[in-house]
Write a protein that holds these residues in place. Structure first.
Motif, mmCIF file in Angstrom:
data_model
loop_
_atom_site.group_PDB
_atom_site.id
_atom_site.type_symbol
_atom_site.label_atom_id
_atom_site.label_comp_id
_atom_site.label_asym_id
_atom_site.label_seq_id
_atom_site.Cartn_x
_atom_site.Cartn_y
_atom_site.Cartn_z
ATOM 1 N N LYS A 15 19.803 85.964 23.572
ATOM 2 C CA LYS A 15 19.654 86.964 22.344
ATOM 3 C C LYS A 15 19.123 88.419 22.492
ATOM 4 O O LYS A 15 18.327 88.879 21.645
ATOM 5 C CB LYS A 15 18.920 86.004 21.294
ATOM 6 C CG LYS A 15 17.573 85.797 20.867
ATOM 7 C CD LYS A 15 16.747 85.299 19.738
ATOM 8 C CE LYS A 15 16.065 84.731 19.051
ATOM 9 N NZ LYS A 15 14.706 84.477 20.643
ATOM 10 N N ASN A 16 19.506 88.973 23.391
ATOM 11 C CA ASN A 16 19.338 90.513 23.331
ATOM 12 C C ASN A 16 19.569 91.580 22.176
ATOM 13 O O ASN A 16 20.960 91.459 21.491
ATOM 14 C CB ASN A 16 20.003 91.221 24.482
ATOM 15 C CG ASN A 16 18.676 90.604 25.721
ATOM 16 O OD1 ASN A 16 18.021 90.635 26.438
ATOM 17 N ND2 ASN A 16 20.282 89.811 26.175
ATOM 18 N N CYS A 17 18.830 91.902 21.916
ATOM 19 C CA CYS A 17 18.972 92.554 20.018
ATOM 20 C C CYS A 17 18.282 93.384 19.529
ATOM 21 O O CYS A 17 16.975 92.789 19.646
ATOM 22 C CB CYS A 17 19.390 91.924 19.287
ATOM 23 S SG CYS A 17 19.825 92.331 17.405
ATOM 24 N N MET A 30 21.631 99.671 15.958
ATOM 25 C CA MET A 30 21.481 98.467 16.748
ATOM 26 C C MET A 30 21.973 99.072 18.305
ATOM 27 O O MET A 30 23.167 98.867 18.136
ATOM 28 C CB MET A 30 21.673 96.851 16.048
ATOM 29 C CG MET A 30 21.106 95.771 16.958
ATOM 30 S SD MET A 30 21.734 95.050 15.712
ATOM 31 C CE MET A 30 20.873 94.547 14.700
ATOM 32 N N ASP A 32 22.905 96.299 21.311
ATOM 33 C CA ASP A 32 23.689 95.229 21.414
ATOM 34 C C ASP A 32 23.419 93.860 20.281
ATOM 35 O O ASP A 32 21.752 94.108 19.729
ATOM 36 C CB ASP A 32 22.799 94.153 22.410
ATOM 37 C CG ASP A 32 23.352 95.080 24.259
ATOM 38 O OD1 ASP A 32 24.256 94.772 23.711
ATOM 39 O OD2 ASP A 32 23.146 95.098 25.023
ATOM 40 N N CYS A 33 23.673 92.462 20.507
ATOM 41 C CA CYS A 33 23.787 91.654 19.411
ATOM 42 C C CYS A 33 24.204 89.977 20.244
ATOM 43 O O CYS A 33 24.619 89.621 19.558
ATOM 44 C CB CYS A 33 24.176 92.133 18.133
ATOM 45 S SG CYS A 33 24.093 91.487 16.747
ATOM 46 N N TYR A 43 19.716 82.605 17.377
ATOM 47 C CA TYR A 43 19.651 83.829 17.053
ATOM 48 C C TYR A 43 18.884 84.298 16.006
ATOM 49 O O TYR A 43 18.188 84.123 16.999
ATOM 50 C CB TYR A 43 21.191 83.389 15.349
ATOM 51 C CG TYR A 43 22.287 83.133 15.982
ATOM 52 C CD1 TYR A 43 22.645 81.842 16.119
ATOM 53 C CD2 TYR A 43 23.362 83.978 15.669
ATOM 54 C CE1 TYR A 43 24.304 80.819 16.835
ATOM 55 C CE2 TYR A 43 24.656 83.547 15.986
ATOM 56 C CZ TYR A 43 25.242 82.365 16.844
ATOM 57 O OH TYR A 43 26.092 81.954 16.798
ATOM 58 N N LEU A 46 18.507 88.169 11.413
ATOM 59 C CA LEU A 46 18.760 89.217 11.323
ATOM 60 C C LEU A 46 18.888 88.721 9.415
ATOM 61 O O LEU A 46 18.813 87.709 9.194
ATOM 62 C CB LEU A 46 20.687 89.319 11.553
ATOM 63 C CG LEU A 46 20.963 89.592 12.876
ATOM 64 C CD1 LEU A 46 22.509 89.292 13.128
ATOM 65 C CD2 LEU A 46 20.198 90.951 13.183
ATOM 66 N N VAL A 57 25.987 100.419 15.950
ATOM 67 C CA VAL A 57 25.825 98.724 16.692
ATOM 68 C C VAL A 57 26.328 99.951 18.054
ATOM 69 O O VAL A 57 27.334 100.531 17.775
ATOM 70 C CB VAL A 57 26.078 97.940 16.338
ATOM 71 C CG1 VAL A 57 26.176 96.938 17.068
ATOM 72 C CG2 VAL A 57 25.714 97.341 15.260
ATOM 73 N N HIS A 66 24.548 88.791 24.401
ATOM 74 C CA HIS A 66 24.639 90.698 23.765
ATOM 75 C C HIS A 66 25.753 90.624 22.958
ATOM 76 O O HIS A 66 25.489 91.828 22.210
ATOM 77 C CB HIS A 66 25.025 92.019 25.560
ATOM 78 C CG HIS A 66 24.233 91.608 26.402
ATOM 79 N ND1 HIS A 66 23.119 92.532 26.528
ATOM 80 C CD2 HIS A 66 23.363 90.806 27.101
ATOM 81 C CE1 HIS A 66 22.269 92.198 27.440
ATOM 82 N NE2 HIS A 66 23.093 91.498 28.040
#
Ligand SMILES: [Zn+2]
Ligand SMILES: [Zn+2]
Length: 368
Positions: A15-17, A30, A32-33, A43, A46, A57, A66
């Motif tokens: 969960k890279n963000c 942002m 990556d999401c 998740y 967010l 993004v 990602h």
């Protein structure tokens, strides 16, 4: 000044963000999401406040850890641009289809269809792409998979480096080093930073395990740089064997040829030969149709699986992120006031930190 909120990916493999804000101008982006793979997927946290405050993004590549939370970001109200390489963009269609088929997701069905992807072309590499007076970026290939890139992002008068997932010595994919060396913030992939690994040793172990010319073997891979490396390596090493590819992998190799600037010198020719070779076939059923080497994540009756991702078989471990030596090499060309290592499991992170010279931390910057 840049501030950062880590929504996922720190001391975890998933969960890279990352939420970044330039405080003087209020510009928010942002990086990556993603979601944490597993059953169920996890998740990042967010909220509508986050989603509706973002200016842009940036996606490093299309792996689920990602991009998997993008439908949730849309559901929370993000309507702005999502930057990614053209080679990543061609892979997004099937991913959007998979988003629709997922059950038990925390967003409304179809949320992933409303995203606005804005791909940049290969010709823009090394150029500064300007969005506003306060926001511009450059990119380079990061060697992790088809379409994977790193970013230098300029926010007001500051700049940051985001490596995305990075491989410095891929067999297949090109890696460039950043054109700028000094940053306020550098966010560095240290996925395998707790160890020093030998690509040659894992290749040797794998090739040895495939030695029987009459055997039927399965190598469990999905589209990735690792898959491309292993297919090309096996193809070259065993010129008399048949290779069977999952249809998605074969299509992936064709996509690689369409974006040959992504490939290391000589790899375009090798991939062209491979795709035209009669001893390469597509997997069409759940059973092995003949002896040979099968590349797929699906179970196939009649094949012996080579456990390339099992902790019980470290001899097959094949690097898809920087190991300790790679991280040190990367840091040799980068100075940053704040240095963030992401994509590491806690024990790997602890080992990595013990090895990084303290002098690399400037101005009291921190390992977050
Ligand atoms: Zn990845
Ligand atoms: Zn990743």
């Amino acid at each position: 000044m840049i501030s950062m909120q880590i929504l996922g990916g720190f001391q975890e493999y998933g969960k890279n963000c990352f939420l970044i804000e330039h405080q003087e101008t209020g510009t928010r982006i942002m990086l990556d999401c993603g979601v944490q793979n597993g059953q169920p997927e996890v998740y990042p946290p967010l909220t509508p406040e986050i989603a509706q405050s973002l200016d842009a993004v940036f996606l490093s590549h299309v792996h689920n850890d990602h991009v998997g939370a993008l439908p949730l970001l849309a559901d929370k109200g993000y309507e702005g641009p999502i930057w990614l390489s053209e080679a990543s963009y061609v892979q997004i269609g099937p991913i959007q289809q998979r988003w629709k088929q997922k059950s038990a997701v925390p967003y409304q069905a179809g949320a992933g269809d409303t995203l606005h992807f804005t791909p940049f072309s290969p010709a823009t590499k090394g150029q500064r792409i300007i969005m506003t007076d306060n926001l511009s970026f450059e990119w380079g290939h990061s060697g992790h998979m088809l379409g994977s890139v790193w970013y230098i992002i300029h926010l007001g008068g500051t700049s940051l480096f985001y490596s995305g997932d990075m491989v410095l010595d891929s067999v297949t994919f090109q890696t460039e080093t950043p054109t700028q060396s000094s940053f306020q913030l550098a966010i560095i992939d240290s996925g395998h930073g707790g160890q020093v690994t030998s690509r040659q040793a894992s290749e040797q172990a794998l090739l040895k395990a495939l030695e029987n010319p009459d055997g039927s073997y399965r190598i469990p891979v999905s589209p990735s740089g690792k898959a491309c490396d292993l297919i090309l390596t096996v193809y070259q090493r065993f010129p008399d064997r048949r290779l069977f590819l999952d249809p998605a992998l074969r299509e992936h190799l064709s996509d690689c040829l369409s974006y040959a600037a992504n490939l290391r010198p000589g790899m375009k020719e090798q991939l062209t030969n491979l795709l035209a070779d009669g001893r390469i076939a597509c997997i069409t059923s759940d059973q092995a149709s003949a002896s040979g080497i099968y590349f797929t994540n699906r179970r196939l009756e009649g094949t012996k699986m080579i456990p390339i991702d099992s902790p019980a078989h470290p001899e097959f471990f094949y690097k898809a992120h920087p190991d300790l030596k790679d991280v040190e090499k990367l840091l040799g060309g980068i100075q940053a006031e704040q240095l963030v290592f992401f994509h590491s499991k806690p024990k790997d992170f602890t080992k990595l930190i013990a090895h990084i010279p303290k002098k690399l931390i400037l101005n009291g910057g921190v390992y977050l």
